[in-house]
Design an enzyme around this catalytic site. Structure first.
Site, PDB file in Angstrom:
ATOM      1  N   LYS A   1      -3.556   4.543  -1.830  1.00 48.36           N
ATOM      2  CA  LYS A   1      -2.939   4.562  -3.159  1.00 48.36           C
ATOM      3  C   LYS A   1      -3.838   5.396  -4.058  1.00 48.36           C
ATOM      4  CE  LYS A   1       0.564   2.395  -5.327  1.00 48.36           C
ATOM      5  NZ  LYS A   1       1.792   1.798  -4.773  1.00 48.36           N
TER       6      LYS A   1
ATOM      7  N   THR B   1      14.437   1.607  -3.034  1.00 47.20           N
ATOM      8  CA  THR B   1      13.594   0.422  -3.234  1.00 47.20           C
ATOM      9  C   THR B   1      14.462  -0.703  -3.796  1.00 47.20           C
ATOM     10  OG1 THR B   1      11.755   1.890  -3.809  1.00 47.20           O
ATOM     11  CG2 THR B   1      11.452  -0.455  -4.259  1.00 47.20           C
TER      12      THR B   1
HETATM   13  N1  PHE Z   1       5.471   3.406  -5.070  1.00 46.95           N
HETATM   14  C1  PHE Z   1       5.813   3.331  -3.691  1.00 46.95           C
HETATM   15  C2  PHE Z   1       5.389   1.968  -3.126  1.00 46.95           C
HETATM   16  O1  PHE Z   1       4.664   1.221  -3.747  1.00 46.95           O
HETATM   17  C3  PHE Z   1       5.111   4.397  -2.927  1.00 46.95           C
HETATM   18  C4  PHE Z   1       5.926   5.475  -2.303  1.00 46.95           C
HETATM   19  C5  PHE Z   1       7.295   5.560  -2.386  1.00 46.95           C
HETATM   20  C6  PHE Z   1       5.281   6.435  -1.564  1.00 46.95           C
HETATM   21  C7  PHE Z   1       7.982   6.535  -1.720  1.00 46.95           C
HETATM   22  C8  PHE Z   1       5.963   7.429  -0.887  1.00 46.95           C
HETATM   23  C9  PHE Z   1       7.335   7.471  -0.988  1.00 46.95           C
HETATM   24  O2  PHE Z   1       5.787   1.606  -2.045  1.00 46.95           O
END
Ligand code: PHE
Length: 360
Positions: free
Chosen positions: A83, A155
């Site tokens: 991250k 998501t």
């Molecule tokens: N913000 C996303 C997570 O916490 C991270 C991410 C999403 C990375 C899409 C790459 C592609 O899962």
């Protein structure tokens, strides 16, 4: 969580590499945490925001990077966890922001592929395009730039599938019609989730620290009701869905929760792992955050690295519900919290399979 002075805890973190740099032109601090490359290159988003201190930003990036390792492992992604945070001192002009992101992208590029990034709180498609000028190790650039675009709708779709599975396990029905769902945070993911749940007939209770944003969302979704940000904890609902920052489930808040399940998109919802036991003791079924919020990463990596089509991606996102079911069954069978059961699944995926050679 990030305003408490806790120890940085590099040893407990257990990760591989931490890169910290002060960006002199803007005064921002950039932290890139590579937690694990056991399953492949570390992948995780870039969070850009103001933090109360550099220390708080580093605590955040360490925890978030560890979360990505287990998220990617349970989702079966061929990658590790990492991250990045960019702790900005205040608002930046567009020019300053672009230049900062380009310098940040060069840091990523210097890691030689050990870390690749994507969006997170405070960053989006346009930022990924800027990063893409200096490194190939970036997901979710705009379609025009050859990326797969925003991942947040996926998501949100995964969170919806997870809410259904969790409700089904807790109440026997996954019907969202008439269910009271309290969403904390109407950003990229929470905003889309509100729309999906509204269309499924849920009764929405919406909160955000940004009053204008709540009002706009409430106005767009007939029947939705605003809940003041400071009243979220303690508001009665069926589903509490944290979609903002981390640490909302802790010793102080859990005794005040009045919900059947907690199922939301935010990363690091538990302040401490023991908080999962407290939720369990309170009869609240907790959907482990790193399982329920993996839809974005599945979409980004699936579309950009694994050559998956939309149908395959959608199937993997619906499968988040099945993974949660498995976790809930394990939790009951082993008499452990759902977070512990999810971590067990992750550890299995992180342990290299022992190759037993044939005798003789
Ligand atoms: N913000 C996303 C997570 O916490 C991270 C991410 C999403 C990375 C899409 C790459 C592609 O899962």
């Amino acid at each position: 969580m990030e305003d408490r002075e806790v120890e940085l805890g590099l040893e407990q973190w257990g990760g591989e590499e931490l890169l910290i740099r002060r960006d002199a032109p803007t005064g921002a601090w950039i932290g890139i945490a590579i937690h694990s490359t056991v399953r492949g290159p570390a992948v995780g988003g870039t969070r850009l925001r103001r933090y109360p201190s550099v220390h708080a930003a580093l605590v955040d990036v360490l925890r978030l990077s560890a979360g990505m390792t287990v998220k990617n492992a349970v989702a079966g992604m061929p990658c590790g966890g990492g991250k990045a945070v960019i702790a900005v001192p205040g608002p930046l002009t567009d020019g300053e922001r672009e230049a900062l992101l380009e310098r940040y992208a060069e840091m990523i590029d210097g890691l030689g592929g050990r870390f690749a990034t994507g969006p997170d709180i405070g960053t989006g498609e346009a930022d990924m395009d800027v990063i893409g000028r200096r490194t190939a190790h970036v997901f979710c650039r705009s379609l025009g730039q050859g990326g797969s675009g925003r991942a947040s709708p996926w998501t949100a779709a995964g969170v919806q599938a997870g809410i259904r599975a969790t409700l089904r396990h807790r109440t026997g029905s996954d019907d969202l019609a008439g269910r009271q769902v309290l969403i904390q945070g109407l950003g990229e993911v929470g905003g889309v989730l509100a729309r999906l749940l509204h269309d499924a007939g849920a009764r929405l209770l919406l909160a955000d620290v940004d009053r204008e944003r709540v009002r706009a969302t409430v106005a767009a979704l007939p029947g939705a009701v605003e809940v003041p940000a400071e009243a979220v904890i303690g508001t009665e609902c069926d589903v509490f869905s944290p979609c903002a920052i981390g640490g909302v489930l802790n010793a102080e808040t859990i005794p005040q929760l009045r919900c059947l399940i907690v199922a939301g998109a935010a990363n690091n919802q538990l302040l401490e792992e023991a908080d999962a036991d407290h939720l369990r003791a309170a009869g609240i079924l907790y959907a482990p955050d790193f399982v329920i919020n993996s839809g974005g990463i599945v979409r980004g990596i699936g579309a950009e690295r694994l050559g998956w089509g939309e149908a395959q991606i959608d199937a993997r996102i619906q499968a988040i519900g099945e993974t949660l079911e498995e976790i809930y069954r394990d939790s009951e069978r082993l008499d452990i919290s759902t977070a512990a059961a999810a971590n067990r699944l992750a550890q299995e995926a992180l342990t290299p399979v022992e190759v037993v050679s044939a005798p003789g």
